[in-house]
Structures are given as C-alpha cells and as structure tokens.
Write an enzyme that holds these catalytic residues in place. Structure first.
Site, PDB file in Angstrom:
ATOM      1  N   ILE A 106       0.833  -1.209   0.000  1.00  0.00           N
ATOM      2  CA  ILE A 106       0.000   0.000   0.000  1.00  0.00           C
ATOM      3  C   ILE A 106       0.866   1.255   0.000  1.00  0.00           C
ATOM      4  CG2 ILE A 106      -1.959  -1.121   1.157  1.00  0.00           C
ATOM      5  CD1 ILE A 106      -0.980   0.064   3.812  1.00  0.00           C
ATOM      6  N   HIS A 122      -4.707  -4.176  -2.255  1.00  0.00           N
ATOM      7  CA  HIS A 122      -5.018  -3.779  -0.869  1.00  0.00           C
ATOM      8  C   HIS A 122      -5.126  -2.264  -0.715  1.00  0.00           C
ATOM      9  CE1 HIS A 122      -3.420  -7.860   0.829  1.00  0.00           C
ATOM     10  NE2 HIS A 122      -4.670  -7.939   0.413  1.00  0.00           N
ATOM     11  N   CYS A 158     -18.058  17.064   7.081  1.00  0.00           N
ATOM     12  CA  CYS A 158     -19.115  16.585   7.988  1.00  0.00           C
ATOM     13  C   CYS A 158     -18.597  16.197   9.376  1.00  0.00           C
ATOM     14  CB  CYS A 158     -19.848  15.403   7.355  1.00  0.00           C
ATOM     15  SG  CYS A 158     -18.958  13.850   7.505  1.00  0.00           S
TER      16      CYS A 158
HETATM   17 ZN    ZN Z   1     -17.455  13.629   5.770  1.00  0.00          ZN
END
Ligand code: ZN
Length: 252
Positions: A106, A122, A158
């Site tokens: 990775i 992966h 968020c």
């Molecule tokens: Zn978010």
C-alpha cells in the site's frame, strides 16, 4: 550470492514470455524500511493484534488505536524510497517485458520507481476517505498533522472520521482492481512472484489462477511458499539483489 543457474533459468523463461506479469508482496518493500504489515508475527504485528486494530470494526470503534498503530508507517510514507527491487521491475516494464504489477503493498513505491501499470489489491495510502460522507482528500497532510498532534483526522465537510484508502481486515477488496488482477492472471504466460509468502488472499489465489491457465511461475522470496511445488523456478534470495540480476540477464 543468488544462485546463478536459477537466475539464468528465470531469465530464459522471461525472454520467451509473451505476456509476463508480476505479483509483489511486503518483501519487496522491506529493503526500503517498510515493516511487513500483514504477515503474522512480523513487523507491525508484533506490537498489536492487527485483526482488531487494523480491521474495519476496530477502526470504527477505536480510530485512535488504529492511527496510533499506523503512525510508524504514516511517517515512513514521506521518507521511504524505492529500492533496487522496485527499480528492476520498473525497468522490466520499460523493456516491454512486464505488462502489469499486481501488488499487496500500500506504499506506492512501485509508482515512485516509475512503474506505470500497478494494480493495488489492498488499496494505498495516497488518499483518505470520510467514513460518513465519502469525501476524499490527499492523505499526506492528514498524516503530517496526526504525527504532529496525535489527534484522529476528521472530515472537513461533515466531521466524520477519515480512513486511509487501504483495505482493512473485514473490508472488501477494490472490485475493479480485483477484476483486472484476475484478468491479468488469466492472460499471463509467466507470473513473477516477488517478496510474498503467498499466505494471504488474494496473493494466495492469483498464482493458482495463472497456473491453471498455463502460466509458468517464478518465485523470488527469502522463505518457502505454499506454491513452491508448482513453480518453474524458485530463487531463494533477497529480492533487492536477485531482481536487478535477473533484469541484467533478460537484456543479454
Ligand atoms: Zn465527511
């Protein structure tokens, strides 16, 4: 010293290959100082139980533990450099002697070495995604901030927790990439397996797919693998030593 006879055999197989591909594992990146991240009893596994820390359930329940566990790797992402094994594979591709690299790693070091077609089964650590709203950002700034303040990165939109785009235990492999890796395994006539002990799926399965479709397997790995019995050539050596020698012989 690598076994010259075995290397010559492997080079011969490569010279005659019509569509060679490579499959690489953690062993290709350990010479770059990246700890083995998935093999039990090794590397990052010694310090924590990865099945809980590096699983999607562990991540959702305790993102702090995950990030603390990831910290050494996150720090290395900036400083680690490709080693002669990565460069040898990039050179093979440039010579027209490698059609794709399927990797379990990775760390993105194949791309840093110049490899063009890399299938990361992966995932990778280049980006991170919010687990609530799927907002995606570059991961390095998040890692830098985490290394500075130790706080779990949150989404700027968020407030959800940001997860690196690496596949955790219990998560699905990236479907599109897996499809391509499967296709390449069916299409290839030679599969060069480097630095993988072939114990973790899908690395354990793809060489069998290749073999079933008539491919010859060349295994370069320090320790034995469950597929040694069906390989055409086995080179029991350091990938950073053996692969550059192999590329040299392929060009002769
Ligand atoms: Zn978010």
């Amino acid at each position: 010293m690598p076994d010259q006879k075995k290397l010559a055999q492997a080079a011969q197989v490569f010279k005659q290959a019509r569509y060679p591909v490579a499959l690489t594992g953690a062993g290709v990146s350990t010479p770059s100082g990246i700890p083995d991240f998935r093999s039990p009893g090794k590397g990052l596994w010694k310090k924590a139980d990865p099945f809980s820390v590096a699983s999607i359930w562990g991540f959702i329940e305790q993102p702090q533990s995950f990030y603390d566990w990831l910290k050494p790797l996150a720090g290395l992402m900036k400083t680690a450099r490709p080693n002669p094994a990565h460069h040898a594979l990039a050179q093979l591709e440039a010579l027209g002697k490698l059609n794709a690299i399927i990797t379990q790693n990775i760390d993105g070091l194949h791309q840093s070495a110049g490899s063009q077609r890399v299938l990361e089964v992966h995932g990778h650590l280049r980006q991170a995604t919010c687990i609530r709203c799927y907002h995606m950002v570059d991961a390095q700034p998040l890692f830098d901030k985490f290394i500075r303040d130790g706080a779990v990165p949150h989404c700027e939109i968020c407030g959800g927790v940001m997860k690196p785009n690496a596949v955790l235990f219990g998560e699905m492999m990236p479907v599109g990439i897996m499809y391509e890796a499967d296709q390449e395994s069916k299409k290839c006539d030679v599969m060069l397996i480097a630095g993988s002990s072939l114990e973790v799926a899908p690395a354990a399965d793809l060489p069998l797919v290749a073999k079933k479709n008539g491919a010859q397997l060349i295994i370069v790995n320090k320790s034995s693998t469950p597929l040694d019995g069906v390989a055409a050539v086995i080179i029991r050596d350091d990938v950073a030593v053996a692969l550059p020698k192999l590329v040299e012989l392929v060009q002769k």
